[in-house]
Design a protein around this motif. Structure first.
Motif, PDB file in Angstrom:
ATOM      1  N   ARG A  61      31.568  30.177  82.635  1.00 40.51           N
ATOM      2  CA  ARG A  61      30.495  29.715  81.748  1.00 40.51           C
ATOM      3  C   ARG A  61      30.629  30.442  80.415  1.00 40.51           C
ATOM      4  O   ARG A  61      30.501  31.655  80.341  1.00 40.51           O
ATOM      5  N   LEU A  62      30.905  29.662  79.366  1.00 36.14           N
ATOM      6  CA  LEU A  62      31.146  30.217  78.038  1.00 36.14           C
ATOM      7  C   LEU A  62      30.218  29.585  77.023  1.00 36.14           C
ATOM      8  O   LEU A  62      29.691  28.491  77.234  1.00 36.14           O
ATOM      9  N   THR A  63      30.043  30.273  75.912  1.00 35.15           N
ATOM     10  CA  THR A  63      29.270  29.751  74.794  1.00 35.15           C
ATOM     11  C   THR A  63      30.017  30.104  73.508  1.00 35.15           C
ATOM     12  O   THR A  63      30.815  31.046  73.488  1.00 35.15           O
ATOM     13  N   ALA A  64      29.785  29.347  72.462  1.00 36.29           N
ATOM     14  CA  ALA A  64      30.473  29.595  71.194  1.00 36.29           C
ATOM     15  C   ALA A  64      30.055  30.939  70.615  1.00 36.29           C
ATOM     16  O   ALA A  64      28.902  31.354  70.728  1.00 36.29           O
ATOM     17  N   ASP A  65      31.000  31.602  69.994  1.00 40.46           N
ATOM     18  CA  ASP A  65      30.756  32.894  69.358  1.00 40.46           C
ATOM     19  C   ASP A  65      30.410  32.705  67.885  1.00 40.46           C
ATOM     20  O   ASP A  65      30.783  33.518  67.041  1.00 40.46           O
ATOM     21  N   ALA A  66      29.721  31.627  67.567  1.00 39.82           N
ATOM     22  CA  ALA A  66      29.324  31.348  66.185  1.00 39.82           C
ATOM     23  C   ALA A  66      28.193  32.284  65.775  1.00 39.82           C
ATOM     24  O   ALA A  66      27.308  32.596  66.573  1.00 39.82           O
ATOM     25  N   ARG A  67      28.233  32.699  64.531  1.00 43.85           N
ATOM     26  CA  ARG A  67      27.199  33.580  63.971  1.00 43.85           C
ATOM     27  C   ARG A  67      26.695  32.940  62.679  1.00 43.85           C
ATOM     28  O   ARG A  67      27.465  32.402  61.904  1.00 43.85           O
ATOM     29  N   GLY A  68      25.416  33.015  62.458  1.00 44.83           N
ATOM     30  CA  GLY A  68      24.880  32.481  61.215  1.00 44.83           C
ATOM     31  C   GLY A  68      24.799  30.971  61.219  1.00 44.83           C
ATOM     32  O   GLY A  68      24.809  30.323  62.267  1.00 44.83           O
ATOM     33  N   ASP A  69      24.715  30.393  60.016  1.00 42.19           N
ATOM     34  CA  ASP A  69      24.619  28.947  59.867  1.00 42.19           C
ATOM     35  C   ASP A  69      25.931  28.286  60.291  1.00 42.19           C
ATOM     36  O   ASP A  69      27.004  28.874  60.177  1.00 42.19           O
ATOM     37  N   VAL A  70      25.821  27.052  60.741  1.00 39.71           N
ATOM     38  CA  VAL A  70      26.971  26.261  61.170  1.00 39.71           C
ATOM     39  C   VAL A  70      26.957  24.962  60.365  1.00 39.71           C
ATOM     40  O   VAL A  70      25.903  24.349  60.186  1.00 39.71           O
ATOM     41  N   VAL A  71      28.121  24.556  59.871  1.00 39.84           N
ATOM     42  CA  VAL A  71      28.235  23.304  59.122  1.00 39.84           C
ATOM     43  C   VAL A  71      29.060  22.322  59.947  1.00 39.84           C
ATOM     44  O   VAL A  71      30.202  22.609  60.322  1.00 39.84           O
ATOM     45  N   VAL A  72      28.450  21.169  60.243  1.00 45.10           N
ATOM     46  CA  VAL A  72      29.107  20.108  61.011  1.00 45.10           C
ATOM     47  C   VAL A  72      29.157  18.868  60.128  1.00 45.10           C
ATOM     48  O   VAL A  72      28.139  18.455  59.560  1.00 45.10           O
ATOM     49  N   PHE A  73      30.339  18.303  60.016  1.00 43.64           N
ATOM     50  CA  PHE A  73      30.550  17.117  59.192  1.00 43.64           C
ATOM     51  C   PHE A  73      31.123  16.027  60.078  1.00 43.64           C
ATOM     52  O   PHE A  73      32.139  16.227  60.754  1.00 43.64           O
TER      53      PHE A  73
END
Length: 164
Positions: A9-21
């Motif tokens: 079970r994993l989750t993204a290591d994103a930090r801060g705002d995320v930009v999806v296009f």
């Protein structure tokens, strides 16, 4: 995709705002190949160009199809500024492709349609989980960590994002 599934079970290591296009096209008239083929071929060229340039801001992309008429790309960017910079640069693939598309639309009269959506998602307003998947989506863009580091439940991970 030759990557192997990860059975953890994993989750993204994103930090801060995320930009999806999200960007895509719809073929409205298959027989009008000259109207839709240039748009169809332009996207892979742009993605190759962006992928070769680590400073471009494109972190990851996924090519998808909704049905035989609709093709689209989910892109993850390091910032909205990098996305907008790429779109406006005259020395990159996007501007000539956009000009060619506009010419084709005038001639083709509705043979092809395009769309895009940009989302700037604030920190603490996104959550994800991956199991039995190779690196995917936001996790492929930012790397992954074990779920326990961010919380076992979706609600925990969203709450943890408010302070990350």
């Amino acid at each position: 995709m030759g990557a192997k599934p990860v059975y953890e079970r994993l989750t993204a290591d994103a930090r801060g705002d995320v930009v999806v296009f999200l960007i895509g096209m719809r073929i409205n008239r298959f027989r009008s190949v000259r109207s839709w083929l240039p748009a169809f071929r332009a996207m892979p060229r742009m993605l190759r160009e962006l992928s070769r340039d680590p400073e471009s801001g494109l972190l990851h992309h996924v090519l998808l199809t909704a049905n035989p008429r609709v093709f689209y790309v989910v892109q993850y960017w390091s910032s909205k500024e990098k996305l907008l910079e790429y779109a406006s640069r005259t020395d990159r693939e996007h501007r000539p492709a956009w000009a060619a598309f506009n010419r084709a639309v005038r001639v083709g009269r509705g043979a092809v349609g395009i769309w895009h959506e940009t989302y700037e998602v604030p920190a603490g307003r996104y959550e994800n989980l991956y199991y039995g998947m190779p690196p995917w989506g936001l996790g492929a863009a930012h790397g992954v960590v074990p779920v326990a580091r961010r919380g076992e439940r979706a609600a925990d991970r969203l709450a943890a994002g408010d302070t990350a």
